[in-house]
Design an enzyme around this catalytic site. Structure first.
Site, mmCIF file in Angstrom:
data_model
loop_
_atom_site.group_PDB
_atom_site.id
_atom_site.type_symbol
_atom_site.label_atom_id
_atom_site.label_comp_id
_atom_site.label_asym_id
_atom_site.label_seq_id
_atom_site.Cartn_x
_atom_site.Cartn_y
_atom_site.Cartn_z
ATOM 1 N N GLY A 21 30.952 26.103 35.828
ATOM 2 C CA GLY A 21 31.131 24.650 35.880
ATOM 3 C C GLY A 21 31.647 23.999 34.617
ATOM 4 O O GLY A 21 31.546 22.775 34.478
ATOM 5 N N ARG A 101 36.154 30.717 46.519
ATOM 6 C CA ARG A 101 36.309 31.030 47.940
ATOM 7 C C ARG A 101 37.765 30.814 48.319
ATOM 8 O O ARG A 101 38.376 29.825 47.871
ATOM 9 C CB ARG A 101 35.436 30.102 48.813
ATOM 10 C CG ARG A 101 34.003 29.967 48.425
ATOM 11 C CD ARG A 101 33.240 31.252 48.532
ATOM 12 N NE ARG A 101 33.337 31.885 49.845
ATOM 13 C CZ ARG A 101 32.970 33.143 50.072
ATOM 14 N NH1 ARG A 101 32.512 33.909 49.093
ATOM 15 N NH2 ARG A 101 33.080 33.656 51.289
ATOM 16 N N ASN A 117 44.141 23.202 42.008
ATOM 17 C CA ASN A 117 43.381 24.401 41.620
ATOM 18 C C ASN A 117 43.718 24.722 40.175
ATOM 19 O O ASN A 117 44.830 24.467 39.721
ATOM 20 C CB ASN A 117 43.768 25.585 42.511
ATOM 21 C CG ASN A 117 42.974 26.837 42.168
ATOM 22 O OD1 ASN A 117 41.757 26.771 41.964
ATOM 23 N ND2 ASN A 117 43.640 27.977 42.073
ATOM 24 N N HIS A 119 43.816 27.956 37.479
ATOM 25 C CA HIS A 119 43.845 29.417 37.527
ATOM 26 C C HIS A 119 44.110 29.963 36.121
ATOM 27 O O HIS A 119 44.989 29.449 35.420
ATOM 28 C CB HIS A 119 44.949 29.863 38.496
ATOM 29 C CG HIS A 119 45.015 31.345 38.644
ATOM 30 N ND1 HIS A 119 44.099 32.059 39.404
ATOM 31 C CD2 HIS A 119 45.850 32.276 38.097
ATOM 32 C CE1 HIS A 119 44.393 33.348 39.344
ATOM 33 N NE2 HIS A 119 45.446 33.506 38.551
ATOM 34 N N VAL A 154 47.315 32.292 48.377
ATOM 35 C CA VAL A 154 46.434 32.094 47.211
ATOM 36 C C VAL A 154 47.250 31.942 45.917
ATOM 37 O O VAL A 154 48.153 32.735 45.640
ATOM 38 C CB VAL A 154 45.467 33.300 47.083
ATOM 39 C CG1 VAL A 154 44.670 33.218 45.789
ATOM 40 C CG2 VAL A 154 44.530 33.348 48.280
ATOM 41 N N GLU A 184 42.121 25.287 29.584
ATOM 42 C CA GLU A 184 41.875 24.807 30.958
ATOM 43 C C GLU A 184 41.253 23.417 30.950
ATOM 44 O O GLU A 184 41.627 22.550 31.737
ATOM 45 C CB GLU A 184 40.930 25.761 31.691
ATOM 46 C CG GLU A 184 41.564 27.054 32.114
ATOM 47 C CD GLU A 184 40.649 27.894 32.997
ATOM 48 O OE1 GLU A 184 41.149 28.788 33.656
ATOM 49 O OE2 GLU A 184 39.426 27.645 33.023
HETATM 50 C C1 GRF Z 1 38.200 29.199 35.407
HETATM 51 O O1 GRF Z 1 38.618 30.193 34.531
HETATM 52 C C2 GRF Z 1 39.247 28.906 36.434
HETATM 53 O O2 GRF Z 1 40.525 29.136 35.974
HETATM 54 C C3 GRF Z 1 38.922 29.879 37.531
HETATM 55 O O3 GRF Z 1 37.531 29.957 37.543
HETATM 56 C C4 GRF Z 1 37.021 29.670 36.257
HETATM 57 C C5 GRF Z 1 35.968 28.615 36.390
HETATM 58 O O4 GRF Z 1 35.310 28.366 35.178
HETATM 59 N N1 GRF Z 1 39.489 29.437 38.787
HETATM 60 P P1 GRF Z 1 34.191 27.234 35.087
HETATM 61 O O5 GRF Z 1 33.223 27.519 36.224
HETATM 62 O O6 GRF Z 1 34.856 25.914 35.270
HETATM 63 O O7 GRF Z 1 33.574 27.389 33.747
#
Ligand code: GRF
Length: 214
Positions: A21, A101, A117, A119, A154, A184
């Site tokens: 999270g 999921r 999303n 990634h 995906v 991110e």
């Molecule tokens: C992130 O690295 C995202 O790119 C991937 O899942 C991870 C989630 O990280 N889809 P967090 O749960 O937000 O710390």
């Protein structure tokens, strides 16, 4: 006044998360700090009862729902309930912030081109699970992260934002993941800010930004 974010309707977000999270938290903090003035998190939905995101969310004034995927007989059934919860919360955009999921057309067609999303690779390289391990195994010298629109295949939809992260000689999946996650958090806030600004135009394959606010 055109271009004035105050005049724009508030963007109601539904955030989906499965585990840690940290991306949810980055978004919630940015909104709380007024850095995305015309967005709010209308609901956080998580699918693992012991997910850390549940505890993180307690700090914020955000409605929380648990939809445990183990309670559903297939992906479509879970997605039907997701759509029900998201619509009940009057969500207009969905953010998959570590939603582990695979989603179906049930969700995608309920929010066409309205699902983001994040990634941990420079898509279209290394889609799917274990993206960071895939990149290290391949020996790339630069990796990074991508925020894109969700389509049925995906990790395939139009790209909104990307950030590059150099791979160091002694990187492990954990050390590289740590540096990618910092990017991110920044990228997701940027992407939601763009969406909230109304400047994102999504085509069949590409997302573009209009120069002026509508
Ligand atoms: C992130 O690295 C995202 O790119 C991937 O899942 C991870 C989630 O990280 N889809 P967090 O749960 O937000 O710390």
């Amino acid at each position: 006044m055109p271009g004035n974010s105050e005049a724009r309707p508030v963007l109601r977000l539904g955030v989906l998360a499965s585990g840690n999270g940290s991306n949810f938290q980055a978004l919630a903090e940015a909104i709380e700090a007024g850095r995305i003035p015309n967005a709010e998190i209308a609901v956080l939905i998580y699918n693992n009862p012991d997910a850390l995101v549940r505890q993180r969310a307690g700090r914020f004034n955000v409605p929380i729902r648990l939809l445990n995927h183990r309670d559903y007989e297939n992906r479509e059934a879970l997605d039907r309930d997701l759509v029900r919860e998201l619509k009940a919360a009057q969500v207009s955009w969905v953010v998959m912030a570590g939603w582990m999921r695979r989603v179906t057309d049930v969700l995608i067609s309920a929010f066409p081109d309205r699902i983001l999303n994040i990634h941990p690779s420079l898509l279209p390289s290394f889609p799917g699970i274990r993206a960071i391990e895939q990149a290290l195994d391949y020996g790339v010298k630069v990796s990074g992260c991508t925020v894109h629109i969700v389509r049925l295949v995906v990790d395939s939809g139009p790209i909104l934002r990307q950030a590059a992260v150099p791979v160091l000689e002694d990187d492990t999946p954990a050390t590289l993941a740590q540096r990618i996650q910092l990017q991110e958090h920044r990228l997701l806030v940027e992407a939601v800010t763009l969406v909230a600004s109304g400047r994102v135009q999504i085509g069949e394959q590409r997302a573009q930004l209009s120069l002026d606010s509508p």
